[in-house]
Write a protein that holds these residues in place. Sequence first.
Motif, PDB file in Angstrom:
ATOM      1  N   ALA A 101       3.870   1.588  -1.219  1.00 47.78           N
ATOM      2  CA  ALA A 101       4.444   1.746  -2.558  1.00 47.78           C
ATOM      3  C   ALA A 101       3.401   2.329  -3.508  1.00 47.78           C
ATOM      4  N   GLU A 102       2.160   1.877  -3.372  1.00 47.68           N
ATOM      5  CA  GLU A 102       1.104   2.416  -4.232  1.00 47.68           C
ATOM      6  C   GLU A 102       0.833   3.879  -3.918  1.00 47.68           C
ATOM      7  N   SER A 103       0.962   4.234  -2.633  1.00 46.79           N
ATOM      8  CA  SER A 103       0.740   5.636  -2.265  1.00 46.79           C
ATOM      9  C   SER A 103       1.841   6.545  -2.820  1.00 46.79           C
ATOM     10  N   MET A 104       2.959   5.945  -3.274  1.00 43.10           N
ATOM     11  CA  MET A 104       4.021   6.752  -3.890  1.00 43.10           C
ATOM     12  C   MET A 104       3.797   6.889  -5.398  1.00 43.10           C
ATOM     13  N   GLY A 105       2.786   6.206  -5.913  1.00 49.25           N
ATOM     14  CA  GLY A 105       2.516   6.279  -7.345  1.00 49.25           C
ATOM     15  C   GLY A 105       3.345   5.292  -8.154  1.00 49.25           C
ATOM     16  N   ILE A 106       3.522   4.078  -7.624  1.00 47.48           N
ATOM     17  CA  ILE A 106       4.368   3.087  -8.292  1.00 47.48           C
ATOM     18  C   ILE A 106       3.587   2.402  -9.418  1.00 47.48           C
ATOM     19  N   GLU A 127       0.834  -1.204   0.000  1.00 48.91           N
ATOM     20  CA  GLU A 127       0.000   0.000   0.000  1.00 48.91           C
ATOM     21  C   GLU A 127       0.873   1.262   0.000  1.00 48.91           C
TER      22      GLU A 127
END
Lengths: 339, 227
Positions: free
Chosen positions: B133-138, B131
Amino acid sequence: MIDILKVSKIFETKSQKIEAVKDVSLTIDKGEIFGIIGYSGAGKSTLIRLLNGLELPTSGEIIIGDDSIGALSKKELRKKRQKVSMIFQHFNLLWSRTVKENIMMPLEIAGLKKEEREKRADELIDLVGLRGREHNYPSELSGGQKQRVGIARALSNRPEVLLCDEATSALDPETTEEVLNLLLEIRETLGLTIVLITHEMEVIRKICDRAAVMEDGRVVEVAPVLKLFQNPEHGVTKRFVRDDIDDEDTELQIESIKKTFPNATILKLGFVGTGARAPIVSMLVKKFDLDINILSGNIKNTNEESYGHLYIAVNITEELLYAVIDELSKENVKVEVAQ
Amino acid sequence: MIEALKEMFSFEHVKLDAVWQATYETLIMTSVATVFAFVIGVILGLILFLSSRKKGRTNGPVYGATSFVVNLFRAIPFIILIILLMPFTKVLMGTIMGVWGAMPALIIGSAPFYARLAEIALKEIDKGVIEAAESMGIRTLELIYKVLIPESLPALVSGITVTAIMLVGSTAIAGVIGAGGLGSLAYMVGFTRNQPDVTLVATIVILIIVFAIQIIGDSVAKAIDKR
Protein backbone atom coordinates in the motif's frame (compact mmCIF):
# COMPACT_ATOMS: atom_id res chain seq x y z
CA MET A 1 15.83 6.78 -17.01
CA ILE A 2 17.21 5.69 -13.64
CA ASP A 3 20.50 6.93 -12.25
CA ILE A 4 21.84 5.51 -9.02
CA LEU A 5 24.77 7.63 -7.93
CA LYS A 6 27.16 6.47 -5.23
CA VAL A 7 24.36 5.24 -3.02
CA SER A 8 24.92 3.73 0.42
CA LYS A 9 22.40 2.60 3.01
CA ILE A 10 23.29 1.94 6.63
CA PHE A 11 20.78 0.47 9.07
CA GLU A 12 21.49 1.34 12.67
CA THR A 13 20.17 -0.80 15.46
CA LYS A 14 21.02 -0.34 19.11
CA SER A 15 23.77 -2.92 19.03
CA GLN A 16 25.20 -2.61 15.53
CA LYS A 17 25.44 -0.83 12.22
CA ILE A 18 24.59 -2.82 9.11
CA GLU A 19 25.80 -1.47 5.79
CA ALA A 20 23.28 -3.04 3.43
CA VAL A 21 24.22 -1.12 0.29
CA LYS A 22 27.74 0.15 -0.28
CA ASP A 23 28.62 2.84 -2.78
CA VAL A 24 26.47 1.55 -5.63
CA SER A 25 26.31 3.39 -8.95
CA LEU A 26 24.17 2.14 -11.83
CA THR A 27 22.47 3.59 -14.87
CA ILE A 28 19.36 1.94 -16.22
CA ASP A 29 18.01 2.94 -19.62
CA LYS A 30 14.43 3.59 -20.58
CA GLY A 31 12.64 0.47 -21.82
CA GLU A 32 15.30 -1.82 -20.45
CA ILE A 33 14.73 -4.94 -18.35
CA PHE A 34 17.50 -4.68 -15.81
CA GLY A 35 18.23 -7.50 -13.40
CA ILE A 36 19.99 -7.40 -10.06
CA ILE A 37 21.11 -10.81 -8.86
CA GLY A 38 22.69 -11.83 -5.61
CA TYR A 39 22.45 -14.36 -2.81
CA SER A 40 20.27 -13.48 0.15
CA GLY A 41 21.77 -10.75 2.26
CA ALA A 42 23.60 -9.21 -0.71
CA GLY A 43 21.61 -5.98 -0.34
CA LYS A 44 19.43 -6.27 -3.42
CA SER A 45 16.12 -5.96 -1.52
CA THR A 46 17.32 -2.76 0.11
CA LEU A 47 18.59 -1.43 -3.20
CA ILE A 48 15.23 -1.91 -4.96
CA ARG A 49 13.41 -0.25 -2.03
CA LEU A 50 15.64 2.78 -2.39
CA LEU A 51 14.25 3.26 -5.90
CA ASN A 52 10.70 4.03 -4.75
CA GLY A 53 11.68 5.65 -1.48
CA LEU A 54 10.45 2.86 0.80
CA GLU A 55 13.96 3.24 2.17
CA LEU A 56 15.96 6.45 1.90
CA PRO A 57 19.70 6.32 1.17
CA THR A 58 22.18 7.25 3.88
CA SER A 59 24.29 8.90 1.19
CA GLY A 60 24.21 9.27 -2.57
CA GLU A 61 21.42 10.15 -4.93
CA ILE A 62 18.77 8.35 -6.96
CA ILE A 63 17.30 10.04 -10.00
CA ILE A 64 14.28 8.60 -11.79
CA GLY A 65 13.11 10.56 -14.81
CA ASP A 66 13.49 14.18 -13.73
CA ASP A 67 13.17 13.64 -9.99
CA SER A 68 15.74 13.05 -7.32
CA ILE A 69 13.93 10.63 -4.99
CA GLY A 70 15.59 11.88 -1.81
CA ALA A 71 14.74 15.51 -2.58
CA LEU A 72 10.98 14.95 -3.01
CA SER A 73 8.54 16.06 -0.33
CA LYS A 74 6.33 13.36 1.21
CA LYS A 75 3.46 14.41 -1.02
CA GLU A 76 5.61 14.46 -4.17
CA LEU A 77 7.05 11.06 -3.27
CA ARG A 78 3.53 9.58 -2.93
CA LYS A 79 2.74 11.00 -6.37
CA LYS A 80 5.99 9.60 -7.80
CA ARG A 81 5.19 6.13 -6.47
CA GLN A 82 2.20 6.01 -8.78
CA LYS A 83 4.72 6.08 -11.63
CA VAL A 84 7.26 3.75 -10.03
CA SER A 85 5.19 0.76 -8.97
CA MET A 86 6.19 -2.53 -7.44
CA ILE A 87 5.33 -6.24 -7.39
CA PHE A 88 6.34 -8.60 -4.63
CA GLN A 89 7.53 -12.14 -3.95
CA HIS A 90 4.49 -12.91 -1.79
CA PHE A 91 2.12 -10.86 -3.98
CA ASN A 92 0.91 -8.78 -1.00
CA LEU A 93 -2.70 -8.62 -2.15
CA LEU A 94 -5.41 -7.52 0.25
CA TRP A 95 -7.37 -10.64 1.19
CA SER A 96 -10.34 -8.45 2.04
CA ARG A 97 -10.71 -7.28 -1.57
CA THR A 98 -11.66 -9.13 -4.74
CA VAL A 99 -9.31 -9.31 -7.72
CA LYS A 100 -10.94 -6.27 -9.31
CA GLU A 101 -11.02 -4.28 -6.07
CA ASN A 102 -7.33 -5.04 -5.54
CA ILE A 103 -6.52 -3.77 -9.03
CA MET A 104 -8.59 -0.63 -8.43
CA MET A 105 -6.86 0.24 -5.17
CA PRO A 106 -4.00 2.33 -6.64
CA LEU A 107 -6.61 4.12 -8.75
CA GLU A 108 -8.59 5.02 -5.63
CA ILE A 109 -5.41 6.38 -4.10
CA ALA A 110 -4.74 8.37 -7.28
CA GLY A 111 -8.27 9.80 -6.96
CA LEU A 112 -9.89 8.48 -10.15
CA LYS A 113 -13.67 8.51 -10.53
CA LYS A 114 -15.55 5.26 -10.05
CA GLU A 115 -16.41 4.73 -13.75
CA GLU A 116 -12.82 5.37 -14.79
CA ARG A 117 -11.55 2.95 -12.15
CA GLU A 118 -13.92 0.24 -13.34
CA LYS A 119 -12.97 0.79 -16.97
CA ARG A 120 -9.22 0.73 -16.31
CA ALA A 121 -9.52 -2.36 -14.10
CA ASP A 122 -11.43 -4.17 -16.85
CA GLU A 123 -8.67 -3.39 -19.37
CA LEU A 124 -6.04 -4.71 -16.98
CA ILE A 125 -7.98 -7.88 -16.19
CA ASP A 126 -7.92 -8.64 -19.92
CA LEU A 127 -4.26 -7.66 -20.24
CA VAL A 128 -3.13 -10.16 -17.58
CA GLY A 129 -5.63 -12.83 -18.64
CA LEU A 130 -7.82 -12.99 -15.55
CA ARG A 131 -11.20 -12.52 -17.23
CA GLY A 132 -13.80 -14.53 -15.31
CA ARG A 133 -11.81 -14.32 -12.09
CA GLU A 134 -12.37 -10.63 -11.35
CA HIS A 135 -14.88 -11.23 -8.53
CA ASN A 136 -12.86 -13.94 -6.80
CA TYR A 137 -10.94 -13.29 -3.62
CA PRO A 138 -7.15 -13.82 -3.62
CA SER A 139 -7.53 -16.92 -1.43
CA GLU A 140 -9.36 -18.59 -4.32
CA LEU A 141 -6.48 -18.07 -6.78
CA SER A 142 -3.29 -19.99 -7.55
CA GLY A 143 0.14 -18.40 -7.02
CA GLY A 144 0.54 -17.50 -10.67
CA GLN A 145 -2.89 -15.90 -10.79
CA LYS A 146 -2.12 -13.91 -7.64
CA GLN A 147 1.04 -12.55 -9.25
CA ARG A 148 -0.99 -11.59 -12.32
CA VAL A 149 -3.26 -9.58 -10.03
CA GLY A 150 -0.13 -8.04 -8.49
CA ILE A 151 1.12 -7.08 -11.96
CA ALA A 152 -2.26 -5.65 -13.01
CA ARG A 153 -2.40 -3.66 -9.78
CA ALA A 154 1.11 -2.34 -10.34
CA LEU A 155 0.26 -1.31 -13.92
CA SER A 156 -3.03 0.41 -13.09
CA ASN A 157 -1.65 3.95 -12.87
CA ARG A 158 0.35 3.52 -16.10
CA PRO A 159 3.78 3.55 -14.41
CA GLU A 160 7.05 4.35 -16.16
CA VAL A 161 9.04 1.95 -14.02
CA LEU A 162 8.06 -1.45 -12.64
CA LEU A 163 10.08 -2.80 -9.73
CA CYS A 164 9.96 -6.58 -9.23
CA ASP A 165 10.98 -7.84 -5.83
CA GLU A 166 11.72 -11.57 -6.29
CA ALA A 167 8.48 -11.70 -8.24
CA THR A 168 8.82 -15.33 -9.30
CA SER A 169 10.65 -16.83 -6.34
CA ALA A 170 7.49 -18.23 -4.75
CA LEU A 171 6.26 -19.79 -8.00
CA ASP A 172 6.81 -23.20 -9.57
CA PRO A 173 8.95 -23.38 -12.77
CA GLU A 174 6.01 -23.45 -15.16
CA THR A 175 4.26 -20.49 -13.55
CA THR A 176 7.56 -18.63 -13.38
CA GLU A 177 7.82 -19.02 -17.15
CA GLU A 178 4.28 -17.63 -17.59
CA VAL A 179 4.91 -14.63 -15.37
CA LEU A 180 8.25 -13.90 -17.08
CA ASN A 181 6.58 -14.04 -20.49
CA LEU A 182 3.93 -11.65 -19.23
CA LEU A 183 6.63 -9.23 -18.09
CA LEU A 184 8.33 -9.43 -21.51
CA GLU A 185 4.99 -8.83 -23.18
CA ILE A 186 4.13 -5.75 -21.13
CA ARG A 187 7.58 -4.32 -21.74
CA GLU A 188 6.93 -4.66 -25.48
CA THR A 189 3.40 -3.27 -25.41
CA LEU A 190 3.73 -0.59 -22.74
CA GLY A 191 7.41 0.25 -23.16
CA LEU A 192 8.08 0.53 -19.48
CA THR A 193 11.38 0.09 -17.71
CA ILE A 194 11.60 -2.99 -15.51
CA VAL A 195 14.04 -3.43 -12.64
CA LEU A 196 13.98 -6.85 -11.04
CA ILE A 197 15.87 -8.48 -8.25
CA THR A 198 16.26 -12.23 -8.02
CA HIS A 199 18.52 -15.00 -6.83
CA GLU A 200 17.68 -17.15 -9.84
CA MET A 201 20.04 -16.85 -12.82
CA GLU A 202 17.31 -18.38 -14.96
CA VAL A 203 15.19 -15.24 -14.53
CA ILE A 204 18.09 -13.02 -15.56
CA ARG A 205 18.83 -15.23 -18.57
CA LYS A 206 15.25 -15.40 -19.80
CA ILE A 207 14.17 -11.78 -19.73
CA CYS A 208 16.89 -9.33 -18.78
CA ASP A 209 18.84 -7.15 -21.18
CA ARG A 210 21.52 -6.28 -18.67
CA ALA A 211 22.22 -7.36 -15.14
CA ALA A 212 24.20 -6.37 -12.09
CA VAL A 213 25.66 -8.93 -9.71
CA MET A 214 25.67 -7.97 -6.05
CA GLU A 215 27.69 -9.34 -3.20
CA ASP A 216 27.93 -8.01 0.33
CA GLY A 217 26.23 -4.70 -0.50
CA ARG A 218 28.37 -3.95 -3.56
CA VAL A 219 27.77 -4.29 -7.27
CA VAL A 220 30.65 -6.52 -8.38
CA GLU A 221 29.79 -6.84 -12.06
CA VAL A 222 27.45 -5.15 -14.54
CA ALA A 223 27.13 -6.35 -18.12
CA PRO A 224 24.74 -7.32 -20.87
CA VAL A 225 23.28 -10.71 -19.96
CA LEU A 226 24.91 -12.60 -22.81
CA LYS A 227 28.30 -11.33 -21.76
CA LEU A 228 27.70 -12.38 -18.16
CA PHE A 229 27.07 -15.91 -19.37
CA GLN A 230 29.91 -16.12 -21.87
CA ASN A 231 32.49 -14.29 -19.91
CA PRO A 232 31.67 -14.03 -16.23
CA GLU A 233 34.47 -12.16 -14.51
CA HIS A 234 33.67 -12.14 -10.83
CA GLY A 235 33.61 -15.32 -8.74
CA VAL A 236 29.96 -14.83 -7.71
CA THR A 237 28.88 -14.40 -11.31
CA LYS A 238 30.72 -17.58 -12.28
CA ARG A 239 28.90 -19.45 -9.55
CA PHE A 240 25.51 -18.20 -10.70
CA VAL A 241 26.28 -19.08 -14.32
CA ARG A 242 27.59 -22.52 -13.42
CA ASP A 243 24.55 -23.24 -11.25
CA ASP A 244 22.29 -22.27 -14.14
CA ILE A 245 23.93 -24.60 -16.69
CA ASP A 246 24.82 -27.40 -14.27
CA ASP A 247 28.46 -27.52 -15.30
CA GLU A 248 29.43 -29.56 -12.29
CA ASP A 249 27.88 -32.69 -13.75
CA THR A 250 29.89 -32.25 -16.92
CA GLU A 251 33.15 -31.85 -15.04
CA LEU A 252 32.50 -35.06 -13.18
CA GLN A 253 31.88 -36.86 -16.46
CA ILE A 254 35.11 -35.59 -17.94
CA GLU A 255 37.07 -37.21 -15.12
CA SER A 256 35.56 -40.60 -15.89
CA ILE A 257 35.81 -40.13 -19.66
CA LYS A 258 39.54 -39.50 -19.35
CA LYS A 259 39.91 -42.82 -17.62
CA THR A 260 37.95 -44.60 -20.36
CA PHE A 261 39.72 -42.91 -23.27
CA PRO A 262 43.20 -42.12 -21.98
CA ASN A 263 44.44 -41.12 -25.44
CA ALA A 264 41.55 -38.87 -26.41
CA THR A 265 41.65 -35.09 -26.32
CA ILE A 266 38.62 -33.49 -24.75
CA LEU A 267 37.44 -30.26 -26.29
CA LYS A 268 34.92 -27.77 -25.02
CA LEU A 269 33.26 -25.92 -27.90
CA GLY A 270 31.56 -22.72 -26.84
CA PHE A 271 29.16 -21.03 -29.22
CA VAL A 272 26.89 -18.03 -29.22
CA GLY A 273 24.14 -16.84 -31.53
CA THR A 274 24.56 -18.08 -35.09
CA GLY A 275 27.23 -20.59 -34.06
CA ALA A 276 24.64 -22.29 -31.91
CA ARG A 277 22.69 -23.22 -35.00
CA ALA A 278 25.53 -24.26 -37.39
CA PRO A 279 26.08 -28.02 -37.92
CA ILE A 280 29.65 -27.96 -36.60
CA VAL A 281 29.95 -31.60 -35.59
CA SER A 282 29.08 -33.02 -38.98
CA MET A 283 31.33 -30.38 -40.54
CA LEU A 284 34.25 -31.62 -38.40
CA VAL A 285 33.52 -35.25 -39.27
CA LYS A 286 33.38 -34.58 -43.01
CA LYS A 287 36.23 -32.16 -43.30
CA PHE A 288 38.80 -33.71 -40.97
CA ASP A 289 37.62 -37.33 -41.02
CA LEU A 290 37.52 -37.46 -37.21
CA ASP A 291 35.80 -39.92 -34.90
CA ILE A 292 33.93 -37.83 -32.39
CA ASN A 293 32.47 -38.87 -29.08
CA ILE A 294 29.89 -36.38 -27.84
CA LEU A 295 30.15 -36.21 -24.06
CA SER A 296 27.67 -33.54 -23.14
CA GLY A 297 26.04 -30.49 -24.57
CA ASN A 298 23.99 -27.59 -23.47
CA ILE A 299 22.07 -24.81 -25.17
CA LYS A 300 20.34 -21.99 -23.27
CA ASN A 301 18.23 -19.19 -24.60
CA THR A 302 18.39 -15.63 -23.39
CA ASN A 303 15.74 -13.16 -24.44
CA GLU A 304 17.58 -12.43 -27.69
CA GLU A 305 20.34 -14.99 -28.31
CA SER A 306 21.22 -18.60 -27.76
CA TYR A 307 24.47 -19.73 -26.27
CA GLY A 308 25.83 -23.08 -25.28
CA HIS A 309 28.68 -25.49 -25.21
CA LEU A 310 29.50 -28.97 -26.34
CA TYR A 311 32.05 -31.36 -24.87
CA ILE A 312 33.56 -33.81 -27.33
CA ALA A 313 36.34 -36.41 -27.14
CA VAL A 314 38.47 -36.97 -30.25
CA ASN A 315 41.69 -38.81 -31.09
CA ILE A 316 43.61 -36.04 -32.76
CA THR A 317 47.18 -34.97 -33.45
CA GLU A 318 48.40 -31.59 -32.28
CA GLU A 319 48.77 -30.37 -35.86
CA LEU A 320 45.26 -31.32 -36.76
CA LEU A 321 43.98 -29.76 -33.56
CA TYR A 322 45.23 -26.32 -34.63
CA ALA A 323 43.53 -26.72 -37.98
CA VAL A 324 40.28 -27.61 -36.25
CA ILE A 325 40.53 -24.61 -33.93
CA ASP A 326 41.15 -22.34 -36.92
CA GLU A 327 38.22 -23.73 -38.81
CA LEU A 328 35.87 -23.44 -35.83
CA SER A 329 36.90 -19.88 -35.05
CA LYS A 330 35.56 -18.99 -38.53
CA GLU A 331 32.16 -20.20 -37.27
CA ASN A 332 32.54 -18.12 -34.12
CA VAL A 333 33.05 -21.21 -32.00
CA LYS A 334 35.47 -20.91 -29.13
CA VAL A 335 37.56 -24.04 -28.47
CA GLU A 336 39.07 -24.95 -25.14
CA VAL A 337 41.11 -28.07 -24.47
CA ALA A 338 39.96 -29.64 -21.23
CA GLN A 339 42.84 -30.93 -19.12
CA MET B 1 -30.92 -27.90 51.63
CA ILE B 2 -33.84 -29.47 49.79
CA GLU B 3 -36.06 -26.67 51.04
CA ALA B 4 -33.70 -24.04 49.67
CA LEU B 5 -33.59 -25.71 46.27
CA LYS B 6 -37.34 -26.03 46.21
CA GLU B 7 -37.67 -22.35 46.88
CA MET B 8 -35.13 -21.51 44.18
CA PHE B 9 -37.03 -23.44 41.54
CA SER B 10 -40.50 -22.37 42.63
CA PHE B 11 -40.27 -19.09 40.71
CA GLU B 12 -43.07 -17.75 42.91
CA HIS B 13 -41.43 -14.33 43.39
CA VAL B 14 -40.49 -13.78 39.76
CA LYS B 15 -42.30 -10.84 38.22
CA LEU B 16 -42.01 -10.93 34.46
CA ASP B 17 -42.23 -7.17 33.92
CA ALA B 18 -39.38 -6.62 36.39
CA VAL B 19 -37.26 -9.23 34.56
CA TRP B 20 -38.03 -7.60 31.21
CA GLN B 21 -37.13 -4.18 32.56
CA ALA B 22 -33.83 -5.48 34.02
CA THR B 23 -32.99 -7.31 30.79
CA TYR B 24 -33.67 -4.18 28.80
CA GLU B 25 -31.37 -2.14 31.06
CA THR B 26 -28.57 -4.71 30.81
CA LEU B 27 -28.86 -4.77 27.03
CA ILE B 28 -28.79 -0.96 26.82
CA MET B 29 -25.75 -0.71 29.08
CA THR B 30 -23.90 -3.49 27.27
CA SER B 31 -24.65 -2.33 23.73
CA VAL B 32 -23.99 1.40 24.25
CA ALA B 33 -20.78 0.68 26.17
CA THR B 34 -19.69 -1.83 23.49
CA VAL B 35 -20.15 0.74 20.71
CA PHE B 36 -18.11 3.31 22.62
CA ALA B 37 -15.47 0.74 23.60
CA PHE B 38 -15.17 -0.25 19.92
CA VAL B 39 -14.71 3.29 18.64
CA ILE B 40 -12.37 4.45 21.42
CA GLY B 41 -10.53 1.12 21.48
CA VAL B 42 -9.89 1.10 17.72
CA ILE B 43 -8.63 4.68 17.84
CA LEU B 44 -6.31 3.89 20.76
CA GLY B 45 -5.26 0.64 19.08
CA LEU B 46 -4.42 2.52 15.86
CA ILE B 47 -2.38 5.08 17.83
CA LEU B 48 -0.50 2.28 19.59
CA PHE B 49 0.07 0.38 16.33
CA LEU B 50 1.09 3.32 14.15
CA SER B 51 3.37 4.87 16.77
CA SER B 52 5.17 1.59 17.44
CA ARG B 53 5.70 0.82 13.76
CA LYS B 54 8.32 3.34 12.70
CA LYS B 55 10.99 5.24 14.51
CA GLY B 56 10.23 8.93 14.52
CA ARG B 57 10.76 11.90 16.75
CA THR B 58 7.20 11.94 18.09
CA ASN B 59 6.34 8.25 17.90
CA GLY B 60 8.26 7.11 20.98
CA PRO B 61 6.61 9.53 23.44
CA VAL B 62 3.16 9.06 21.83
CA TYR B 63 3.40 5.30 22.22
CA GLY B 64 4.71 5.62 25.76
CA ALA B 65 1.96 7.99 26.90
CA THR B 66 -0.88 6.04 25.25
CA SER B 67 0.42 2.76 26.51
CA PHE B 68 0.70 4.17 30.06
CA VAL B 69 -2.89 5.45 30.11
CA VAL B 70 -4.20 2.17 28.70
CA ASN B 71 -2.32 0.11 31.28
CA LEU B 72 -3.38 2.41 34.09
CA PHE B 73 -7.12 2.07 33.47
CA ARG B 74 -6.83 -1.65 32.84
CA ALA B 75 -5.11 -2.10 36.21
CA ILE B 76 -7.89 -0.52 38.28
CA PRO B 77 -10.46 -3.10 39.44
CA PHE B 78 -13.87 -2.27 38.01
CA ILE B 79 -15.69 -1.87 41.31
CA ILE B 80 -13.08 0.67 42.44
CA LEU B 81 -13.18 2.44 39.07
CA ILE B 82 -16.93 3.08 39.51
CA ILE B 83 -16.38 4.66 42.92
CA LEU B 84 -13.33 6.58 41.75
CA LEU B 85 -15.24 8.04 38.79
CA MET B 86 -18.30 9.11 40.79
CA PRO B 87 -17.50 12.86 40.95
CA PHE B 88 -16.67 12.85 37.23
CA THR B 89 -19.84 10.89 36.43
CA LYS B 90 -21.97 13.29 38.45
CA VAL B 91 -20.69 16.25 36.43
CA LEU B 92 -20.85 14.49 33.07
CA MET B 93 -24.14 12.59 33.33
CA GLY B 94 -25.92 14.57 36.04
CA THR B 95 -26.42 11.38 38.07
CA ILE B 96 -24.46 8.47 39.44
CA MET B 97 -27.46 6.16 39.46
CA GLY B 98 -29.23 4.07 36.86
CA VAL B 99 -28.18 2.99 33.38
CA TRP B 100 -26.60 6.30 32.40
CA GLY B 101 -24.81 6.75 35.69
CA ALA B 102 -22.98 3.46 35.03
CA MET B 103 -22.00 4.36 31.47
CA PRO B 104 -18.74 6.32 32.04
CA ALA B 105 -17.27 3.59 34.23
CA LEU B 106 -18.34 0.86 31.79
CA ILE B 107 -16.75 2.65 28.84
CA ILE B 108 -13.56 3.71 30.62
CA GLY B 109 -13.23 0.23 32.06
CA SER B 110 -13.59 -1.60 28.73
CA ALA B 111 -12.10 0.70 26.06
CA PRO B 112 -8.45 0.28 27.20
CA PHE B 113 -8.94 -3.48 27.34
CA TYR B 114 -10.28 -3.47 23.80
CA ALA B 115 -7.49 -1.10 22.71
CA ARG B 116 -4.95 -3.84 23.49
CA LEU B 117 -7.00 -6.42 21.58
CA ALA B 118 -7.23 -4.01 18.63
CA GLU B 119 -3.45 -3.43 18.75
CA ILE B 120 -2.88 -7.20 18.61
CA ALA B 121 -5.33 -7.48 15.70
CA LEU B 122 -3.47 -4.75 13.78
CA LYS B 123 -0.09 -6.35 14.45
CA GLU B 124 -1.35 -9.54 12.82
CA ILE B 125 -1.75 -7.77 9.45
CA ASP B 126 0.75 -8.98 6.85
CA LYS B 127 3.58 -6.41 6.81
CA GLY B 128 3.96 -6.96 3.08
CA VAL B 129 0.43 -5.73 2.42
CA ILE B 130 1.15 -2.50 4.29
CA GLU B 131 4.40 -2.13 2.34
CA ALA B 132 2.51 -2.71 -0.92
CA ALA B 133 0.00 0.00 0.00
CA GLU B 134 2.87 2.36 0.78
CA SER B 135 4.48 1.55 -2.55
CA MET B 136 1.26 2.82 -4.18
CA GLY B 137 1.68 6.19 -2.47
CA ILE B 138 -1.06 5.79 0.15
CA ARG B 139 -1.70 8.46 2.80
CA THR B 140 -1.89 7.46 6.46
CA LEU B 141 -5.64 8.15 6.69
CA GLU B 142 -6.31 6.02 3.59
CA LEU B 143 -4.01 3.34 4.98
CA ILE B 144 -6.24 3.18 8.07
CA TYR B 145 -9.58 2.80 6.36
CA LYS B 146 -8.50 0.99 3.17
CA VAL B 147 -5.96 -1.43 4.64
CA LEU B 148 -5.58 -1.55 8.43
CA ILE B 149 -9.25 -1.83 9.41
CA PRO B 150 -10.50 -4.09 6.56
CA GLU B 151 -7.49 -6.44 6.85
CA SER B 152 -7.84 -6.79 10.64
CA LEU B 153 -11.65 -6.82 10.78
CA PRO B 154 -12.21 -10.49 11.72
CA ALA B 155 -9.81 -10.13 14.67
CA LEU B 156 -11.37 -6.79 15.61
CA VAL B 157 -14.80 -8.48 15.65
CA SER B 158 -13.56 -11.40 17.74
CA GLY B 159 -12.03 -8.90 20.14
CA ILE B 160 -15.21 -6.87 20.50
CA THR B 161 -17.14 -10.10 21.15
CA VAL B 162 -14.86 -10.84 24.11
CA THR B 163 -15.18 -7.23 25.28
CA ALA B 164 -19.00 -7.25 25.05
CA ILE B 165 -19.16 -10.43 27.13
CA MET B 166 -16.87 -8.86 29.69
CA LEU B 167 -19.18 -5.83 29.70
CA VAL B 168 -22.20 -8.00 30.54
CA GLY B 169 -20.30 -9.01 33.67
CA SER B 170 -19.36 -5.40 34.40
CA THR B 171 -22.99 -4.25 34.14
CA ALA B 172 -23.90 -6.84 36.77
CA ILE B 173 -21.23 -5.46 39.12
CA ALA B 174 -22.45 -1.94 38.44
CA GLY B 175 -25.99 -3.16 39.15
CA VAL B 176 -25.06 -3.99 42.72
CA ILE B 177 -24.28 -0.34 43.44
CA GLY B 178 -27.33 1.10 41.75
CA ALA B 179 -27.01 0.90 37.99
CA GLY B 180 -30.09 -1.26 37.41
CA GLY B 181 -30.18 -4.25 35.08
CA LEU B 182 -30.03 -7.97 35.79
CA GLY B 183 -27.19 -7.64 38.32
CA SER B 184 -29.31 -5.24 40.31
CA LEU B 185 -32.30 -7.59 40.09
CA ALA B 186 -30.24 -10.52 41.32
CA TYR B 187 -28.78 -8.57 44.24
CA MET B 188 -31.44 -6.05 45.30
CA VAL B 189 -34.39 -8.40 44.89
CA GLY B 190 -32.91 -11.88 44.85
CA PHE B 191 -30.39 -11.50 47.66
CA THR B 192 -31.61 -8.75 49.97
CA ARG B 193 -35.24 -9.93 49.95
CA ASN B 194 -34.14 -13.55 50.11
CA GLN B 195 -35.82 -14.56 46.86
CA PRO B 196 -33.25 -16.97 45.27
CA ASP B 197 -35.64 -17.84 42.43
CA VAL B 198 -35.24 -14.27 41.16
CA THR B 199 -31.42 -14.62 41.29
CA LEU B 200 -31.67 -17.84 39.29
CA VAL B 201 -33.81 -16.23 36.61
CA ALA B 202 -31.41 -13.26 36.37
CA THR B 203 -28.52 -15.70 35.95
CA ILE B 204 -30.29 -17.63 33.21
CA VAL B 205 -31.08 -14.44 31.27
CA ILE B 206 -27.45 -13.29 31.57
CA LEU B 207 -26.25 -16.66 30.26
CA ILE B 208 -28.60 -16.40 27.30
CA ILE B 209 -27.29 -12.89 26.52
CA VAL B 210 -23.65 -14.08 26.75
CA PHE B 211 -24.25 -17.08 24.49
CA ALA B 212 -26.12 -14.93 21.99
CA ILE B 213 -23.25 -12.42 21.85
CA GLN B 214 -20.72 -15.23 21.32
CA ILE B 215 -22.75 -16.85 18.53
CA ILE B 216 -23.38 -13.55 16.75
CA GLY B 217 -19.72 -12.50 17.10
CA ASP B 218 -18.40 -15.81 15.79
CA SER B 219 -20.70 -15.88 12.79
CA VAL B 220 -19.95 -12.26 11.84
CA ALA B 221 -16.20 -12.86 12.12
CA LYS B 222 -16.52 -15.96 9.94
CA ALA B 223 -18.68 -14.26 7.33
CA ILE B 224 -16.28 -11.35 6.78
CA ASP B 225 -13.13 -13.48 6.69
CA LYS B 226 -12.24 -14.16 3.05
CA ARG B 227 -8.81 -15.64 3.76
